[in-house]
Design a protein around this motif. Structure first.
Motif, PDB file in Angstrom:
ATOM      1  N   VAL A 199      24.994  -4.461  -7.033  1.00 32.66           N
ATOM      2  CA  VAL A 199      23.998  -5.404  -7.560  1.00 32.66           C
ATOM      3  C   VAL A 199      22.626  -5.098  -6.958  1.00 32.66           C
ATOM      4  O   VAL A 199      22.525  -4.512  -5.886  1.00 32.66           O
ATOM      5  CB  VAL A 199      24.360  -6.875  -7.225  1.00 32.66           C
ATOM      6  N   ASN A 200      21.592  -5.533  -7.631  1.00 27.19           N
ATOM      7  CA  ASN A 200      20.237  -5.436  -7.088  1.00 27.19           C
ATOM      8  C   ASN A 200      20.143  -6.253  -5.801  1.00 27.19           C
ATOM      9  O   ASN A 200      20.777  -7.309  -5.676  1.00 27.19           O
ATOM     10  CB  ASN A 200      19.245  -5.946  -8.137  1.00 27.19           C
ATOM     11  N   TRP A 201      19.301  -5.831  -4.889  1.00 22.57           N
ATOM     12  CA  TRP A 201      19.193  -6.507  -3.584  1.00 22.57           C
ATOM     13  C   TRP A 201      18.802  -7.977  -3.732  1.00 22.57           C
ATOM     14  O   TRP A 201      19.177  -8.818  -2.911  1.00 22.57           O
ATOM     15  CB  TRP A 201      18.193  -5.771  -2.688  1.00 22.57           C
ATOM     16  N   LYS A 202      18.072  -8.307  -4.823  1.00 20.40           N
ATOM     17  CA  LYS A 202      17.615  -9.701  -4.987  1.00 20.40           C
ATOM     18  C   LYS A 202      18.744 -10.641  -5.421  1.00 20.40           C
ATOM     19  O   LYS A 202      18.650 -11.845  -5.190  1.00 20.40           O
ATOM     20  CB  LYS A 202      16.452  -9.764  -5.995  1.00 20.40           C
ATOM     21  N   VAL A 203      19.802 -10.078  -6.023  1.00 18.63           N
ATOM     22  CA  VAL A 203      20.963 -10.926  -6.322  1.00 18.63           C
ATOM     23  C   VAL A 203      21.512 -11.498  -5.019  1.00 18.63           C
ATOM     24  O   VAL A 203      21.837 -12.681  -4.910  1.00 18.63           O
ATOM     25  CB  VAL A 203      22.055 -10.113  -7.073  1.00 18.63           C
ATOM     26  N   VAL A 204      21.592 -10.648  -4.011  1.00 20.72           N
ATOM     27  CA  VAL A 204      22.089 -11.073  -2.700  1.00 20.72           C
ATOM     28  C   VAL A 204      21.142 -12.088  -2.071  1.00 20.72           C
ATOM     29  O   VAL A 204      21.549 -13.164  -1.615  1.00 20.72           O
ATOM     30  CB  VAL A 204      22.252  -9.843  -1.770  1.00 20.72           C
ATOM     31  N   MET A 205      19.857 -11.763  -2.065  1.00 16.42           N
ATOM     32  CA  MET A 205      18.907 -12.628  -1.360  1.00 16.42           C
ATOM     33  C   MET A 205      18.676 -13.947  -2.094  1.00 16.42           C
ATOM     34  O   MET A 205      18.477 -14.986  -1.460  1.00 16.42           O
ATOM     35  CB  MET A 205      17.587 -11.893  -1.127  1.00 16.42           C
ATOM     36  N   ASP A 206      18.708 -13.936  -3.432  1.00 17.39           N
ATOM     37  CA  ASP A 206      18.612 -15.200  -4.173  1.00 17.39           C
ATOM     38  C   ASP A 206      19.709 -16.152  -3.694  1.00 17.39           C
ATOM     39  O   ASP A 206      19.476 -17.337  -3.449  1.00 17.39           O
ATOM     40  CB  ASP A 206      18.802 -14.972  -5.680  1.00 17.39           C
ATOM     41  N   ASN A 207      20.905 -15.593  -3.573  1.00 16.05           N
ATOM     42  CA  ASN A 207      22.062 -16.407  -3.190  1.00 16.05           C
ATOM     43  C   ASN A 207      21.872 -17.052  -1.816  1.00 16.05           C
ATOM     44  O   ASN A 207      22.198 -18.223  -1.613  1.00 16.05           O
ATOM     45  CB  ASN A 207      23.310 -15.522  -3.196  1.00 16.05           C
ATOM     46  N   PHE A 208      21.296 -16.290  -0.891  1.00 18.02           N
ATOM     47  CA  PHE A 208      21.116 -16.838   0.457  1.00 18.02           C
ATOM     48  C   PHE A 208      19.855 -17.684   0.579  1.00 18.02           C
ATOM     49  O   PHE A 208      19.555 -18.212   1.643  1.00 18.02           O
ATOM     50  CB  PHE A 208      21.149 -15.724   1.499  1.00 18.02           C
ATOM     51  N   THR A 330      15.656 -17.465   5.933  1.00 18.03           N
ATOM     52  CA  THR A 330      15.532 -16.278   5.088  1.00 18.03           C
ATOM     53  C   THR A 330      14.160 -15.684   5.365  1.00 18.03           C
ATOM     54  O   THR A 330      13.135 -16.323   5.139  1.00 18.03           O
ATOM     55  CB  THR A 330      15.665 -16.622   3.597  1.00 18.03           C
ATOM     56  N   LEU A 331      14.167 -14.475   5.916  1.00 16.92           N
ATOM     57  CA  LEU A 331      12.915 -13.792   6.226  1.00 16.92           C
ATOM     58  C   LEU A 331      12.552 -12.897   5.053  1.00 16.92           C
ATOM     59  O   LEU A 331      13.405 -12.147   4.555  1.00 16.92           O
ATOM     60  CB  LEU A 331      13.069 -12.941   7.492  1.00 16.92           C
ATOM     61  N   PHE A 332      11.297 -12.980   4.648  1.00 17.91           N
ATOM     62  CA  PHE A 332      10.855 -12.151   3.537  1.00 17.91           C
ATOM     63  C   PHE A 332      10.834 -10.697   3.969  1.00 17.91           C
ATOM     64  O   PHE A 332      10.308 -10.396   5.047  1.00 17.91           O
ATOM     65  CB  PHE A 332       9.439 -12.584   3.089  1.00 17.91           C
ATOM     66  N   PRO A 333      11.368  -9.770   3.189  1.00 14.67           N
ATOM     67  CA  PRO A 333      12.010 -10.038   1.912  1.00 14.67           C
ATOM     68  C   PRO A 333      13.542 -10.070   1.937  1.00 14.67           C
ATOM     69  O   PRO A 333      14.140 -10.594   1.014  1.00 14.67           O
ATOM     70  CB  PRO A 333      11.551  -8.818   1.083  1.00 14.67           C
ATOM     71  N   ASN A 334      14.181  -9.530   2.977  1.00 17.23           N
ATOM     72  CA  ASN A 334      15.590  -9.170   2.769  1.00 17.23           C
ATOM     73  C   ASN A 334      16.542  -9.549   3.883  1.00 17.23           C
ATOM     74  O   ASN A 334      17.552  -8.890   4.070  1.00 17.23           O
ATOM     75  CB  ASN A 334      15.687  -7.645   2.583  1.00 17.23           C
ATOM     76  N   HIS A 345      24.246 -15.141  12.907  1.00 19.00           N
ATOM     77  CA  HIS A 345      24.972 -14.475  11.832  1.00 19.00           C
ATOM     78  C   HIS A 345      23.948 -13.954  10.845  1.00 19.00           C
ATOM     79  O   HIS A 345      23.270 -14.735  10.202  1.00 19.00           O
ATOM     80  CB  HIS A 345      25.903 -15.506  11.159  1.00 19.00           C
ATOM     81  N   PHE A 346      23.835 -12.630  10.733  1.00 20.07           N
ATOM     82  CA  PHE A 346      22.793 -12.142   9.820  1.00 20.07           C
ATOM     83  C   PHE A 346      23.331 -11.332   8.664  1.00 20.07           C
ATOM     84  O   PHE A 346      24.324 -10.624   8.777  1.00 20.07           O
ATOM     85  CB  PHE A 346      21.648 -11.471  10.564  1.00 20.07           C
ATOM     86  N   LEU A 347      22.675 -11.514   7.555  1.00 21.03           N
ATOM     87  CA  LEU A 347      22.989 -10.833   6.308  1.00 21.03           C
ATOM     88  C   LEU A 347      21.721 -10.141   5.846  1.00 21.03           C
ATOM     89  O   LEU A 347      20.646 -10.730   5.911  1.00 21.03           O
ATOM     90  CB  LEU A 347      23.455 -11.847   5.260  1.00 21.03           C
ATOM     91  N   ARG A 348      21.868  -8.934   5.403  1.00 25.71           N
ATOM     92  CA  ARG A 348      20.686  -8.142   5.057  1.00 25.71           C
ATOM     93  C   ARG A 348      21.001  -7.325   3.821  1.00 25.71           C
ATOM     94  O   ARG A 348      22.109  -6.781   3.696  1.00 25.71           O
ATOM     95  CB  ARG A 348      20.373  -7.231   6.247  1.00 25.71           C
ATOM     96  N   ALA A 349      20.058  -7.250   2.904  1.00 28.33           N
ATOM     97  CA  ALA A 349      20.229  -6.424   1.704  1.00 28.33           C
ATOM     98  C   ALA A 349      19.137  -5.369   1.703  1.00 28.33           C
ATOM     99  O   ALA A 349      17.958  -5.706   1.736  1.00 28.33           O
ATOM    100  CB  ALA A 349      20.136  -7.283   0.453  1.00 28.33           C
ATOM    101  N   PRO A 356      18.558   0.821  -8.823  1.00 27.82           N
ATOM    102  CA  PRO A 356      18.180  -0.588  -8.614  1.00 27.82           C
ATOM    103  C   PRO A 356      19.337  -1.563  -8.819  1.00 27.82           C
ATOM    104  O   PRO A 356      19.202  -2.745  -8.464  1.00 27.82           O
ATOM    105  CB  PRO A 356      17.074  -0.829  -9.652  1.00 27.82           C
ATOM    106  N   GLU A 357      20.442  -1.093  -9.369  1.00 24.85           N
ATOM    107  CA  GLU A 357      21.582  -1.994  -9.558  1.00 24.85           C
ATOM    108  C   GLU A 357      22.609  -1.858  -8.427  1.00 24.85           C
ATOM    109  O   GLU A 357      23.772  -2.243  -8.580  1.00 24.85           O
ATOM    110  CB  GLU A 357      22.215  -1.752 -10.929  1.00 24.85           C
ATOM    111  N   LYS A 358      22.157  -1.325  -7.311  1.00 21.48           N
ATOM    112  CA  LYS A 358      23.005  -1.272  -6.112  1.00 21.48           C
ATOM    113  C   LYS A 358      22.150  -1.628  -4.910  1.00 21.48           C
ATOM    114  O   LYS A 358      20.936  -1.477  -4.941  1.00 21.48           O
ATOM    115  CB  LYS A 358      23.571   0.137  -5.898  1.00 21.48           C
ATOM    116  N   CYS A 359      22.824  -2.077  -3.847  1.00 19.79           N
ATOM    117  CA  CYS A 359      22.103  -2.272  -2.592  1.00 19.79           C
ATOM    118  C   CYS A 359      23.064  -2.092  -1.432  1.00 19.79           C
ATOM    119  O   CYS A 359      24.286  -2.147  -1.605  1.00 19.79           O
ATOM    120  CB  CYS A 359      21.449  -3.652  -2.537  1.00 19.79           C
ATOM    121  N   LEU A 360      22.495  -1.854  -0.258  1.00 23.90           N
ATOM    122  CA  LEU A 360      23.309  -1.815   0.960  1.00 23.90           C
ATOM    123  C   LEU A 360      23.319  -3.221   1.535  1.00 23.90           C
ATOM    124  O   LEU A 360      22.256  -3.813   1.766  1.00 23.90           O
ATOM    125  CB  LEU A 360      22.689  -0.853   1.981  1.00 23.90           C
TER     126      LEU A 360
END
Ligand code: FES
Ligand SMILES: [Fe+2]
Length: 453
Positions: A199-208, A330-334, A345-349, A356-360
């Protein structure tokens, strides 16, 4: 409900952040798949912001290095003789080969695998073959590795590819003061997992950036969609949570914790995980039967009294709310952090180099040592590791668990990524408690348009 009204329900001991008026954003679908948009993000966002990339305790000695990727770049972080850390693009200035390919290591000099140019840890060039054969002169003493802004905070290494960037402290704004009292730089790692999410990295960050999904995605199997019925031990209702947005672009959500609302059953009995947390702090859950709302204050008092004697010296610097409540940043951007009284506990995209349809997607957990990860924190996070400083695990999605809660989040992502590519998707229709999602996208647009310095 307007956010100002929500805040009326909150305890008065919470520290203040400034509020923002947020522009509504449509979150158009092509922002999540367009190569053109990803290129704009790279040019105007990723190469302009402070990014958390490394951990100081991975580099104890001069010559120790760590490497992390962000988008098309690989960043090399190296401990210097004077104890400072420098960051460089991981690229040889001869003909562009990457200097290292592993995650970390130790060198006296970085020897490029292609023609063996030797670079010192400070970025100077120490040796080349046939130095008299260069028409422009011996490159030693002339060429340097390309250095990047690098600072440390909370034990992490942060870099910024923009040579005109503000200081990290200025960039983090009120996050700095919130975090520094915990002494996270002394905490150790208990989980380090990375996967390539489809998924795009923003899918992850939107969720968080929202908690609206919590009562559906994270509810126990078979339970009705009902507020306050999840296993987190915190009150997840938006009516009692506080949502803040800093001028610098970062978000904070505070949920009341140590509060029996979510963990109490119809008979008034305080259940797990809160019961376990109470026992850890010498409180008897039975004493709170029928009066679960009293657990928050009781836990605060117990931690205040017993914490320092149990190795939690920093409890003395925390306010009452920080002793029990869930602080989600949530720190801008990721970068998303749940900061618990005894866990970071940290999550990072991170953007994928080409797609663009993948992220780490990274999931890390740090906890105080010698306090360690408590049983209650383990229940909340679904952790299995008992010993600190675990190895970094990297796997394909589904090959291994990212942790119960994160697996639940990830189960949603791919179908949303596909849905947002549909011609039938007309953009988002957001709730008030999703304002931080709008804010993330509005800020991305501001950076792209050059409106945010
Ligand atoms: S590319 Fe590095 S030595 Fe030639
Ligand atoms: Fe979630």
């Amino acid at each position: 409900m307007a956010e100002q009204e929500i805040h009326k329900n909150l305890p008065s001991d919470l520290p203040d952040w400034p509020q923002q008026s947020v522009r509504a954003h449509k979150l158009e679908g092509d922002r999540y798949s367009s190569h053109e948009f990803a290129e704009q993000e790279w040019e105007h966002v990723w190469t302009k912001v402070w990014l958390l990339l490394g951990r100081e305790d991975e580099l104890p000695n001069p010559g120790d290095w760590q490497q992390e990727e962000v988008g098309r770049e690989s960043i090399l972080m190296v401990r210097q003789k004077d104890g400072s850390i420098k960051a460089f693009y991981n690229v040889c200035q001869h003909r562009g080969h990457r200097l290292v390919s592993d995650d970390k290591g130790h060198v006296r000099r970085f020897i490029c695998p292609y023609h063996s140019w030797a670079w010192n840890p400070d970025g100077t060039l120490d040796f080349v073959q046939d130095p008299d054969d260069f028409p422009d002169g011996n490159p030693c003493g002339k060429l340097l590795l390309e250095e990047i802004a690098c600072e440390t905070f909370a034990g992490f290494i942060w870099i910024n590819m923009d040579s005109d960037c503000v200081s990290l402290r200025e960039y983090l704004g009120p996050v700095w003061g919130d975090w520094e009292v915990y002494g996270v730089e002394n905490w150790k790692r208990y989980v380090a997992k990375t996967t390539v999410a489809p998924v795009n990295w923003k899918v992850v960050m939107d969720n968080f950036n929202e908690s609206y999904h919590v009562n559906t995605v994270h509810r126990p199997k078979g339970a009705e969609v009902e507020k306050l019925r999840i296993h987190s031990g915190v009150d997840t209702s938006h009516t009692t949570s506080r949502f803040d947005m800093a001028d610098e672009g970062h978000g904070r959500m505070i949920m009341l914790g140590g509060y029996a609302g979510p963990a109490i059953d119809k008979t008034g009995v305080v259940g797990e995980p809160l019961a376990g947390i109470l026992r850890e702090w010498d409180l008897d859950p039975a004493d709170f039967t029928g009066r679960g709302e009293a657990t928050r204050e009781a836990l605060q008092q117990a931690r205040r009294k017993l914490g320092p004697g149990r190795g939690y010296d920093y409890f003395e610097k925390l306010n009452d709310s920080q002793l029990t409540d869930a602080y989600h940043y949530t720190l801008f951007p990721n970068f998303a952090v749940s900061l618990w009284v005894d866990g970071f506990h940290f999550l990072r995209a991170r953007p994928h180099p080409t797609d663009p349809e993948k992220c780490l997607f990274d999931n890390w957990w740090y906890a105080p040592d010698p306090g360690g990860v408590t049983d209650a924190a383990r229940t909340t996070a679904g952790l299995v590791e008992r010993d600190a400083v675990v190895e970094h695990e990297i796997f394909e999605p589904g090959e291994a668990s990212m942790g119960l809660t994160i697996d639940q989040d990830m189960s949603i992502f791919p179908a949303q990524q596909k849905g947002m590519r549909s011609r039938g998707y007309k953009g988002a229709y957001l709730a008030g408690q999703e304002s931080r999602v709008s804010r993330l996208h509005a800020l991305i647009d501001d950076y792209i348009a050059g409106r945010h310095s």
